[in-house]
Design a protein around this motif. Structure first.
Motif, PDB file in Angstrom:
ATOM      1  N   SER A  68      50.487  39.761  48.007  1.00  0.00           N
ATOM      2  CA  SER A  68      51.078  40.761  48.909  1.00  0.00           C
ATOM      3  C   SER A  68      50.232  40.817  50.171  1.00  0.00           C
ATOM      4  CB  SER A  68      51.095  42.153  48.249  1.00  0.00           C
ATOM      5  OG  SER A  68      49.771  42.618  48.026  1.00  0.00           O
ATOM      6  N   SER A 194      52.446  39.866  55.576  1.00  0.00           N
ATOM      7  CA  SER A 194      53.211  40.246  54.395  1.00  0.00           C
ATOM      8  C   SER A 194      54.651  39.792  54.543  1.00  0.00           C
ATOM      9  CB  SER A 194      53.161  41.775  54.277  1.00  0.00           C
ATOM     10  OG  SER A 194      54.000  42.208  53.241  1.00  0.00           O
ATOM     11  N   HIS A 196      57.519  40.379  52.927  1.00  0.00           N
ATOM     12  CA  HIS A 196      58.705  41.233  52.798  1.00  0.00           C
ATOM     13  C   HIS A 196      58.950  42.044  54.058  1.00  0.00           C
ATOM     14  CE1 HIS A 196      57.118  45.366  51.886  1.00  0.00           C
ATOM     15  NE2 HIS A 196      56.027  44.657  51.804  1.00  0.00           N
ATOM     16  N   PRO A 202      59.478  40.202  48.110  1.00  0.00           N
ATOM     17  CA  PRO A 202      58.176  40.805  47.820  1.00  0.00           C
ATOM     18  C   PRO A 202      57.342  39.814  47.001  1.00  0.00           C
ATOM     19  CG  PRO A 202      59.913  41.857  46.518  1.00  0.00           C
ATOM     20  CD  PRO A 202      60.577  40.889  47.438  1.00  0.00           C
ATOM     21  N   GLY A 205      51.964  37.431  50.322  1.00  0.00           N
ATOM     22  CA  GLY A 205      51.224  37.726  51.542  1.00  0.00           C
ATOM     23  C   GLY A 205      50.578  36.441  51.993  1.00  0.00           C
TER      24      GLY A 205
ATOM     25  N   PRO B  67      50.353  41.382  39.845  1.00  0.00           N
ATOM     26  CA  PRO B  67      50.957  40.168  40.415  1.00  0.00           C
ATOM     27  C   PRO B  67      50.851  38.923  39.541  1.00  0.00           C
ATOM     28  CG  PRO B  67      49.472  41.227  41.990  1.00  0.00           C
ATOM     29  CD  PRO B  67      49.209  41.844  40.657  1.00  0.00           C
ATOM     30  N   GLY B 231      49.440  47.243  46.479  1.00  0.00           N
ATOM     31  CA  GLY B 231      50.381  46.339  47.154  1.00  0.00           C
ATOM     32  C   GLY B 231      51.807  46.664  46.769  1.00  0.00           C
ATOM     33  N   ASN B 234      56.756  44.266  43.348  1.00  0.00           N
ATOM     34  CA  ASN B 234      57.668  43.121  43.355  1.00  0.00           C
ATOM     35  C   ASN B 234      58.804  43.419  42.368  1.00  0.00           C
ATOM     36  OD1 ASN B 234      58.876  40.647  43.390  1.00  0.00           O
ATOM     37  ND2 ASN B 234      56.993  39.492  43.074  1.00  0.00           N
TER      38      ASN B 234
END
Lengths: 459, 459
Positions: A68, A194, A196, A202, A205, B67, B231, B234
């Motif tokens: 991200s 980032s 998104h 999403p 990053g 993540p 973050g 997602n």
């Protein structure tokens, strides 16, 4: 529904969706493996890195993908600080950075580092001279956003990078809000962004560390992403993110002109349509799609709900919104009104009709909220008898300012009124009200149960 | 192509693909926002959390999405260690954990913590008594995988959890390899897992911290995922991951029986079909789809390429594979042969015909590699004259063992041979060769340019 909150997250770009579907088929395997599926995944990842580097304006081996934008900032700040630990333990950030930067700074302080927060003008912009003044012999890193996420003001990144470069200090640029519009100019050393925010999915990053910048990734690492982003690579999302970046860049020149005209309509017409509004942020040096204003005597959360009911998705930096009791640190640092705050951030492709409908709906929405709260009319004439002390203890924003405004017509010119409040937003909003109304703000002092804010009537 | 590397990454489950597409439409907005898109995203996230918690066997508020599985392990280990800092600075892990655990342990050691690595049996399993012996008054945390990722051996998690519970020490279970097959039994305190192992998309891990477990997330945090995974969430990938978990669980009872029978075929028939093979890992207590064996006198990377050419994707823990010069720490800790290592991990749905074809192709693939390397035939009769010292300096695995085997027929019973080698894999593979051949391994000593390994001929 008109979605006007692109600065939070943009819907997935159609090109990104296609790329994601294709890469789910071809890019799911472990790119570290030797067999065909692994080699296919590796080729997709390498190609995405090349394309992303081209869009950023860096070398492919300077760029890694992170989970991200927030993680890119956390990793970039911590790694750059650790890489220059021997130089010193001083960090410079602007007062209006994204929370991911400010949280990194707080952790650094808790570990014994020192942090200088460079103030901003009322427009939200820093001065290069502010960074120059903050630089010290022990400065390890400076951080500056390319554009502000709440008010859209663009920052003088190239000038600040030059100031830092002369001092031998690396500058990390948080490009989250602007990378979709174009590369970041100037001699920066690190960059975070980032996906998104530019219509990618999403989960992606990116972190760029220029060759020659001392960098020591912190925490457990593995062999992936040059040791800077541990964990299995999210290749389908990376491929989609980069496809989207290329697509929005191809449309950027045309869309930036179009969206700038639409946000200009809002900047110009909202103050005409709605009384007691302050449009904040720099009128010229700003992102094409972002415009932010604050409405006196309005509760941000209620206004957001009204606009949602009318079919508009916007966000707010007011207190009491999204479960926080403190107003946006950005509005606070700018010294502008925080109550009734509305950020409109248009995604590429926004129709002009939607903006017109927003302008048609807004005045009644604001008036409705004000009426519910019993706010004084713009040209208040009816006045209660003068009460030199307003007890607003236990009342939340925007009530303290409304109470002040209600008694004000009864205060003689030259007289003062003291507002007692225990609401954090009052510290920002009472001075802002004075500025908007041309009255004199005398300051604050501790009072039983809260703080007393004094205002002198000038006219 | 027959993909037999599910333990690295499983292809996206069809259910996950559908869920991902739907959630890309409905779950792209910021779940912290108040408008309709934000509320829709929030509802999807909440529902996914409930469903994941049910599959794990925990409360929804104990589970956060990260993540990746690697990040879940990093966050879980660091947070649990910090949460119990006042108890002490001692960490227990098994010697065969995933690299994410071992990297966390290394970072902890570099910060002054102490780490005990619990050894394993030749099957790859730890003993609960090994953990009991490792526990100290200052132990902050113990970590154990539910099943090993390289050899498939399942660990006695419930027993180890009980040992830890009695001592008041939390146990973190790395359930990456097993969560798709069922919940982890026993009184564990924390759990980490990875969605792309069960057919979810990459980019999703999960971390469970049971109520009452002291936990202090490290590094910069934000308001998302209970402050444990900063973050932007997602959500599309999370929704897909959970949909896939439910789908594979629904098929788990049937598929586990079917895959267990297929891997049993490999366990039984590979040693019959290929001379000088050691099947490693526990024959009973193991994952349904994983089977691992090592082939004497074979270079892992070359064998993988041969199998890839024949249409099989497998992985290897041998040295010289995937760019590393040291053999797998798992095989090393088990004390088994590391050369010519092949891990077959079947994804759900693997066809029996593909396994049969693998068994048909393997013998020639191994023989071809051995021929290229000039390895001795299985029933070697032709012998060079006895050479009491074999100089294999500068030669990489599996050459040192091949050279040893070549001269061995010429060594009289009771005689010894010294192999000079500077290859790290020889330290593991020469003793393993002795065990397979019923010869006596006498030990190692430093020698000019490397190490001398001594072997006595028993018969």
């Amino acid at each position: 529904m008109a979605y006007f909150d692109a600065a939070s997250a943009a819907p997935l770009h159609p090109v990104a969706r296609q790329a994601l579907l294709a890469a789910l088929d071809d890019g799911w395997a472990d790119p570290a493996r030797l067999y065909r599926e692994g080699r296919k995944a590796r080729m997709l990842l390498d190609a995405a890195r090349e394309a992303a580097a081209e869009a950023v304006g860096c070398r492919a081996d300077e760029l890694v993908f992170t989970p991200s934008g927030t993680r890119a900032v956390h990793t970039g700040v911590a790694g750059a600080l650790a890489g220059r630990r021997r130089v010193g333990r001083h960090l410079i950030v602007s007062a209006v950075e994204h929370s991911s930067v400010l949280h990194s700074a707080e952790v650094f302080e808790s570990e014994g580092g020192s942090v200088t927060r460079v103030p901003v003008h009322r427009t939200g912009a820093v001065s290069p001279s502010g960074y120059a003044a903050a630089l010290r012999a022990d400065t390890a890193l400076a951080v500056l956003q390319s554009a502000n996420h709440e008010v859209g003001t663009t920052q003088p990144v190239a000038e600040v990078a030059e100031v830092c470069r002369s001092a031998g200090v690396p500058l990390l640029v948080d490009a989250a809000q602007s990378l979709g519009w174009g590369p970041v100019e100037g001699g920066w050393s690190l960059l975070a962004a980032s996906a998104h925010k530019w219509g990618g999915p999403p989960g992606v990053g990116l972190l760029v560390v220029r060759k020659g910048v001392r960098f020591a990734a912190q925490g457990p690492a593995d062999e992936r992403e040059s040791g800077r982003a541990p964990g299995f690579e999210n290749i389908p999302a990376v491929v989609a993110a980069v496809a989207s970046l290329r697509a929005v860049r191809a449309e950027a020149a045309r869309e930036s002109v179009r969206l700038r005209e639409l946000t200009e309509r809002i900047r110009v017409r909202v103050p005409r349509l709605v009384p007691d509004v302050e449009v904040v942020g720099d009128p010229e040096r700003r992102l094409p799609g972002t415009v932010t204003f604050s409405c006196l005597y309005v509760d941000g959360e209620t206004l957001l709900h009204e606009l949602d009911r009318e079919g508009f998705a916007v966000s707010s930096g007011s207190s009491c919104t999204s479960g926080t009791l403190t107003p946006s640190h950005v509005l606070k640092a700018m010294g502008v009104l925080s109550e009734g705050n509305v950020r409109v951030s248009l995604p590429p492709g926004t129709a002009a009709e939607d903006v017109e409908r927003f302008l048609a709906v807004l005045p009644d929405a604001v008036a409705g909220v004000r009426e519910k709260l019993g706010a004084p009319a713009a040209a208040a004439t009816a006045a209660e008898p003068a009460a030199l002390v307003v007890d607003a203890l236990g009342k939340r924003c925007p009530v303290p300012v409304i109470e002040l405004a209600k008694v004000f017509p009864g205060v003689p010119v030259g007289g003062t009124v003291r507002v007692l409040s225990d609401d954090e937003a009052a510290r920002l909003d009472i001075p802002a009200w004075c500025e908007m109304r041309g009255q004199e703000y005398l300051g604050e002092e501790p009072a039983e149960g809260g703080t007393a804010y004094s205002v002198r009537r000038l006219g």
